[in-house]
Design an enzyme around this catalytic site. Structure first.
Site, mmCIF file in Angstrom:
data_model
loop_
_atom_site.group_PDB
_atom_site.id
_atom_site.type_symbol
_atom_site.label_atom_id
_atom_site.label_comp_id
_atom_site.label_asym_id
_atom_site.label_seq_id
_atom_site.Cartn_x
_atom_site.Cartn_y
_atom_site.Cartn_z
ATOM 1 N N ALA A 18 43.291 33.226 44.293
ATOM 2 C CA ALA A 18 44.506 33.511 45.066
ATOM 3 C C ALA A 18 45.179 34.798 44.583
ATOM 4 O O ALA A 18 45.714 35.564 45.397
ATOM 5 C CB ALA A 18 45.479 32.337 44.970
ATOM 6 N N GLY A 21 43.158 37.423 46.169
ATOM 7 C CA GLY A 21 43.323 37.342 47.621
ATOM 8 C C GLY A 21 44.674 37.825 48.097
ATOM 9 O O GLY A 21 44.783 38.414 49.183
ATOM 10 N N ASP A 22 45.705 37.583 47.320
ATOM 11 C CA ASP A 22 47.044 38.063 47.661
ATOM 12 C C ASP A 22 47.037 39.584 47.785
ATOM 13 O O ASP A 22 47.586 40.147 48.732
ATOM 14 C CB ASP A 22 48.035 37.611 46.595
ATOM 15 C CG ASP A 22 49.447 38.122 46.839
ATOM 16 O OD1 ASP A 22 49.965 37.946 47.952
ATOM 17 O OD2 ASP A 22 50.022 38.714 45.901
ATOM 18 N N ALA A 23 46.392 40.239 46.842
ATOM 19 C CA ALA A 23 46.332 41.708 46.867
ATOM 20 C C ALA A 23 45.512 42.207 48.050
ATOM 21 O O ALA A 23 45.910 43.156 48.734
ATOM 22 C CB ALA A 23 45.735 42.228 45.560
ATOM 23 N N GLY A 26 47.458 41.549 51.352
ATOM 24 C CA GLY A 26 48.586 42.480 51.430
ATOM 25 C C GLY A 26 48.138 43.887 51.773
ATOM 26 O O GLY A 26 48.773 44.584 52.575
#
Length: 131
Positions: A18, A21-23, A26
């Protein structure tokens, strides 16, 4: 070694997936916004927040969950069910868990070097015409 060279991303914790994945998510949102609207950084930031919030990511996974492969669904559920230490005050707990699962899936696909699948799921999740 770069993370994208990870031999088996399934061995990483769902929260690590995660984190990556967040990066990735975004960055994809920001890239799309820049391509369609050459505007101030402040405006771009405000627009991006609408897509990267826990609520927006939970809505995205709700749209695509039925399209996930068995493997992708397993990764999403590992992320969704991961034990998190805290939930932001502006996020619903259920949405935050779904968003964590969504981010874990994005991180997993990135580490598998499956960019085309990431793009496919992101487009389906947010709707190409919505961004």
């Amino acid at each position: 070694m770069f993370l994208s060279e990870c031999e088996n991303p399934q061995q990483l914790s769902p929260l690590v997936l995660a984190f990556v994945g967040d990066a990735i998510y975004g960055l994809l949102v920001r890239e799309r916004l820049v391509l369609i609207a050459n505007t101030s950084v402040g405006n771009l930031h405000r627009k991006s927040v609408k897509y990267v919030s826990a609520k927006a990511q939970a809505a995205a996974i709700d749209k695509i969950e039925k399209e996930l492969t068995e493997e992708e669904d397993r990764i999403f559920k590992r992320g969704r069910n991961a034990s998190v230490n805290s939930v932001p005050k502006n996020a619903d707990v259920a949405d935050y868990h779904k968003a964590t699962g969504f981010e874990a899936l994005m991180g997993y696909l990135y580490l598998k070097d499956d960019f085309s699948r990431i793009i496919e799921l992101v487009r389906a999740g947010i709707g190409e015409d919505k961004i």
